[in-house]
Design an enzyme around this catalytic site. Structure first.
Site, PDB file in Angstrom:
ATOM      1  N   LYS A  14       0.833  -1.225   0.000  1.00 15.94           N
ATOM      2  CA  LYS A  14       0.000   0.000   0.000  1.00 15.94           C
ATOM      3  C   LYS A  14       0.860   1.265   0.000  1.00 15.94           C
ATOM      4  CE  LYS A  14      -2.411  -1.008   3.617  1.00 15.94           C
ATOM      5  NZ  LYS A  14      -2.242  -0.397   4.872  1.00 15.94           N
ATOM      6  N   ARG A  89     -10.569   1.308   7.714  1.00 15.60           N
ATOM      7  CA  ARG A  89     -10.076   0.006   8.149  1.00 15.60           C
ATOM      8  C   ARG A  89     -11.229  -0.891   8.603  1.00 15.60           C
ATOM      9  NH1 ARG A  89      -4.473   0.691   8.229  1.00 15.60           N
ATOM     10  NH2 ARG A  89      -3.421  -0.894   9.449  1.00 15.60           N
ATOM     11  N   ARG A 128      11.447  -5.485   6.338  1.00 11.53           N
ATOM     12  CA  ARG A 128      10.906  -4.191   5.945  1.00 11.53           C
ATOM     13  C   ARG A 128      11.529  -3.028   6.721  1.00 11.53           C
ATOM     14  NH1 ARG A 128       4.784  -2.398   4.818  1.00 11.53           N
ATOM     15  NH2 ARG A 128       4.512  -2.322   7.064  1.00 11.53           N
ATOM     16  N   ARG A 163       9.855  -0.581  11.909  1.00 14.10           N
ATOM     17  CA  ARG A 163       8.685  -0.291  12.738  1.00 14.10           C
ATOM     18  C   ARG A 163       8.537  -1.339  13.830  1.00 14.10           C
ATOM     19  NH1 ARG A 163       3.783   0.681   8.694  1.00 14.10           N
ATOM     20  NH2 ARG A 163       2.777  -0.474  10.355  1.00 14.10           N
ATOM     21  N   ARG A 174      -2.034  -8.626  13.011  1.00 12.37           N
ATOM     22  CA  ARG A 174      -2.510  -7.571  12.098  1.00 12.37           C
ATOM     23  C   ARG A 174      -3.199  -8.185  10.888  1.00 12.37           C
ATOM     24  NH1 ARG A 174       2.926  -4.679  11.043  1.00 12.37           N
ATOM     25  NH2 ARG A 174       1.786  -3.344   9.620  1.00 12.37           N
TER      26      ARG A 174
HETATM   27  P1  AMP Z   1      -0.346   0.918   8.816  1.00 16.07           P
HETATM   28  O1  AMP Z   1       0.742   1.950   8.766  1.00 16.07           O
HETATM   29  O2  AMP Z   1      -1.476   1.202   7.867  1.00 16.07           O
HETATM   30  O3  AMP Z   1       0.205  -0.483   8.667  1.00 16.07           O
HETATM   31  O4  AMP Z   1      -0.988   1.003  10.282  1.00 16.07           O
HETATM   32  C1  AMP Z   1      -0.191   0.771  11.445  1.00 16.07           C
HETATM   33  C2  AMP Z   1      -1.080   0.720  12.668  1.00 16.07           C
HETATM   34  O5  AMP Z   1      -1.739   1.993  12.822  1.00 16.07           O
HETATM   35  C3  AMP Z   1      -2.215  -0.291  12.618  1.00 16.07           C
HETATM   36  O6  AMP Z   1      -1.768  -1.595  13.005  1.00 16.07           O
HETATM   37  C4  AMP Z   1      -3.177   0.326  13.629  1.00 16.07           C
HETATM   38  O7  AMP Z   1      -2.711   0.138  14.951  1.00 16.07           O
HETATM   39  C5  AMP Z   1      -3.063   1.818  13.327  1.00 16.07           C
HETATM   40  N1  AMP Z   1      -4.008   2.278  12.269  1.00 16.07           N
HETATM   41  C6  AMP Z   1      -3.684   2.724  11.014  1.00 16.07           C
HETATM   42  N2  AMP Z   1      -4.778   3.093  10.319  1.00 16.07           N
HETATM   43  C7  AMP Z   1      -5.834   2.863  11.160  1.00 16.07           C
HETATM   44  C8  AMP Z   1      -7.246   3.032  11.029  1.00 16.07           C
HETATM   45  N3  AMP Z   1      -7.803   3.478   9.887  1.00 16.07           N
HETATM   46  N4  AMP Z   1      -8.026   2.706  12.092  1.00 16.07           N
HETATM   47  C9  AMP Z   1      -7.490   2.261  13.235  1.00 16.07           C
HETATM   48  N5  AMP Z   1      -6.169   2.055  13.433  1.00 16.07           N
HETATM   49  C10 AMP Z   1      -5.338   2.360  12.402  1.00 16.07           C
END
Ligand code: AMP
Length: 222
Positions: A14, A89, A128, A163, A174
């Protein structure tokens, strides 16, 4: 106005695709994950509520995520459109987002779902590395995904970070969250006839070619 949503399991590309689309079509990416990480780094008002939840790979409360998103959407560079990476999400977020857009007389133009098998994604996660400066994602496990200088972003020279939630154990959580909570969005947007499936299992260029084809008015055949 180009309003684009990217839906994908974690590590399916993404962030990488958002960056390429953003550059080619000159619209910003709004990554809710990045907004939340910034909130932690800058010790913003939601810091305490989100720091541990994120480490554990849990989703953050809708109210917090939507507040950060709305603040970002108000910025000038979003006027001509933007790419949403990591939002919505869950169905509630998707419905609230529809209401927000409706109140502004706007709508979603494209939803892309990046498809890739679990085993491949789990393999990607360990190597990553992310750039906190510009969002570029690298992978030390794959020759063509490594930075030119170890640990340094090719694009903005920031130091790359691993991360805290990029490890196999958290990844599994996740991924399950994605399957249970985020995947129902596919049917939601399929019904609205704005969803396109993209094969994200070959490489980032092939993935982008499919997306570009659709954005330029073609089909997702490749
Ligand atoms: P990402 O960078 O998209 O992989 O998101 C990393 C983490 O951020 C996720 O595992 C959630 O803890 C939080 N997160 C990101 N986007 C959302 C969302 N739309 N709703 C809730 N938590 C989010």
């Amino acid at each position: 106005m180009k309003s684009i949503i990217l839906i994908a399991p974690p590590a399916a590309g993404k962030g990488t695709q958002a960056k390429v689309i953003s550059k080619m079509y000159n619209i910003p990416t709004i990554s809710t994950g990045a907004l939340l990480r910034k909130e932690i780094d800058e010790e913003g008002p939601f810091h305490d509520e989100i720091v541990n939840e994120m480490k554990l790979g849990h989703l953050i409360k809708d109210e917090i995520t939507i507040k950060l998103l709305l603040d970002r959407m108000k910025e000038k560079d979003c006027e001509l459109g933007y790419i949403l990476d990591g939002f919505p999400r869950n169905l509630k977020q998707a419905k609230v987002y529809d209401e927000i857009l409706a109140s502004k007389g706007k709508n979603i133009d494209y939803v892309f779902v990046l498809d890739a098998p679990y085993e491949m994604l789990e393999d990607r996660i360990e190597g990553r590395l992310s750039c906190p400066g510009c969002g570029h994602i690298y992978n030390s496990r794959f020759e063509d995904h490594r930075p030119k200088n170890e640990g340094i972003c090719d694009d903005c020279n920031s130091s790359l970070v691993k991360r805290e939630d990029d490890n196999s154990e958290t990844y599994n959580k996740r991924f399950k969250t994605y399957e249970r909570i985020t995947k129902p969005l596919i049917a939601f947007y399929e019904n609205k006839k704005i969803l396109h499936h993209i094969n994200s299992s070959i490489n980032k260029d092939v993935t982008f070619k499919q997306i570009k084809n659709i954005l330029d008015g073609g089909s997702n055949e490749h």
